[in-house]
Scaffold this active site. Structure first.
Site, short mmCIF file in Angstrom:
data_model
loop_
_atom_site.label_atom_id
_atom_site.label_comp_id
_atom_site.label_asym_id
_atom_site.label_seq_id
_atom_site.Cartn_x
_atom_site.Cartn_y
_atom_site.Cartn_z
N ASP A 103 6.11 26.68 -7.28
CA ASP A 103 5.31 27.42 -8.45
C ASP A 103 3.73 26.99 -7.82
O ASP A 103 3.13 26.37 -8.86
CB ASP A 103 5.66 27.16 -9.69
CG ASP A 103 5.30 28.12 -10.74
OD1 ASP A 103 5.75 29.40 -10.49
OD2 ASP A 103 4.89 27.81 -11.79
N SER A 136 2.64 22.96 -7.39
CA SER A 136 1.56 23.30 -8.15
C SER A 136 0.32 23.38 -7.06
O SER A 136 0.18 23.90 -6.00
CB SER A 136 1.61 22.48 -9.55
OG SER A 136 0.40 23.03 -10.36
N HIS A 141 7.01 25.99 -15.29
CA HIS A 141 6.33 25.51 -14.19
C HIS A 141 7.28 24.47 -13.30
O HIS A 141 7.49 24.42 -12.38
CB HIS A 141 4.82 25.05 -14.61
CG HIS A 141 3.83 24.93 -13.67
ND1 HIS A 141 3.70 25.44 -12.50
CD2 HIS A 141 3.21 23.69 -13.49
CE1 HIS A 141 2.93 25.19 -11.66
NE2 HIS A 141 2.44 24.12 -12.43
#
Length: 332
Positions: free
Chosen positions: A206, A182, A270
């Site tokens: 991601d 992230s 995610h």
């Protein structure tokens, strides 16, 4: 919560719609829902005020980062490595003859967030590795916009730390693999950039989407010898928590890169990125087919060359966009 509901309502629709190559990246609304390290959603104002005093302090002092070393000699109890403290490294279990993997968490997370022990154990169960968990909670526990603005400085601090380790122990940059989830994906990209792209690999799990689609400090293909991104919650027609477009040397779009099997929320989609990556370190079993367009990714009719996704191969190389399908549960 309205933005989260919008994400959920359109995720399945978006996965089935062919996407024109020229379509611009999704523009996020002002208010979104973004999860912390435990998967709890928080409302984020993408136009919130930024505390520049904290950012300046982060910029001045890379020692705000905490570097926790795990090896097969200490697989559960970390040893703290301190930048510019040679003894902290020389008296630790760090072995310059072994590969080094750095794991960087995302927003509102810390050293205890699930991805850290999962990826750590995948490496240590497989072979001798210096696993360094980066805890950057000093910034990560602040507001999302503030954390986003400070990510480049934290990344540069990580790069400076790795240069110090290299100078202290002789550990080669081509034995280093930086893995970030992230916001942490952009962080490790900046660390690699600080080192002139000399590290063997950077892997973005991601990479965060909000405020990053047109950000010059986002993860990029020159941040390491080989840069890979795994997209699990992107989106072309609806915004996900991750970037939905290719940004690395090789970009993988498991199950189309928007929604994942057995997932009903963006948060699940995610997090699937780091779950898939850890599984590939252990099994090296997920193989993508190269796609010539986003439409091929969406329609699942990619017929190009094959490339393994993830894994721990420090000499890996590939380029292009890849689609693969996975199972619903570990090892996927």
């Amino acid at each position: 919560m309205r933005s989260a509901l919008v994400f959920l309502a359109f995720a399945a629709f978006a996965a089935a719609v062919p996407v024109p190559e020229e379509q611009a990246a999704f523009e996020y609304p002002r208010y979104i829902e973004f999860p912390d390290g435990d998967g709890v959603p928080h409302t984020v104002d993408l136009q919130e005020e930024v505390d520049h005093h904290l950012l300046e302090e982060i910029e001045r002092n890379p020692a705000n980062n905490l570097y926790l070393l795990f090896t097969r000699r200490n697989p559960r109890n970390s040893q703290t490595l301190v930048i510019n403290d040679r003894n902290s490294v020389l008296n630790s279990n760090f072995n310059p003859n072994h590969p080094t993997v750095v794991i960087a968490h995302g927003w509102l997370s810390n050293q205890n967030t699930d991805l850290n022990p999962v990826i750590r154990d995948a490496y240590l169960n497989k072979g001798e590795t210096n696993v360094i968990v980066l805890d950057w909670r000093r910034l990560a526990l602040s507001g999302y916009v503030k954390a986003t603005n400070g990510v480049p400085a934290v990344g540069r601090g990580l790069g400076q730390f790795l240069r110090f380790v290299h100078q202290t122990t002789g550990a080669a940059f081509n034995s280093m693999h930086l893995v970030g989830f992230s916001l942490g994906a952009h962080l490790v990209g900046n660390a690699g950039r600080e080192l002139g792209g000399a590290v063997a690999r950077v892997t973005g799990l991601d990479p965060a989407g909000p405020l990053w689609n047109f950000n010059k400090d986002s993860l990029g293909p020159n941040d390491a010898v080989y840069v890979e991104a795994i997209h699990t919650d992107g989106g072309y027609t609806v915004g996900g928590l991750g970037i939905g477009t290719a940004i690395a040397n090789a970009d993988f779009f498991p199950n189309g890169g928007i929604s994942q099997p057995a997932c009903l929320t963006n948060i699940c989609n995610h997090n699937r990125a780091w779950e898939l990556f850890a599984a590939t370190v252990s099994h090296n079993h997920l193989i993508g087919q190269e796609c010539s367009s986003n439409v091929q990714i969406t329609l699942n009719n990619c017929r190009g060359q094959s490339l393994h996704m993830g894994n721990d191969n420090l000499r890996k190389w590939g380029s292009g966009k890849y689609r693969l399908d996975t199972a619903r549960r570990y090892p996927f």
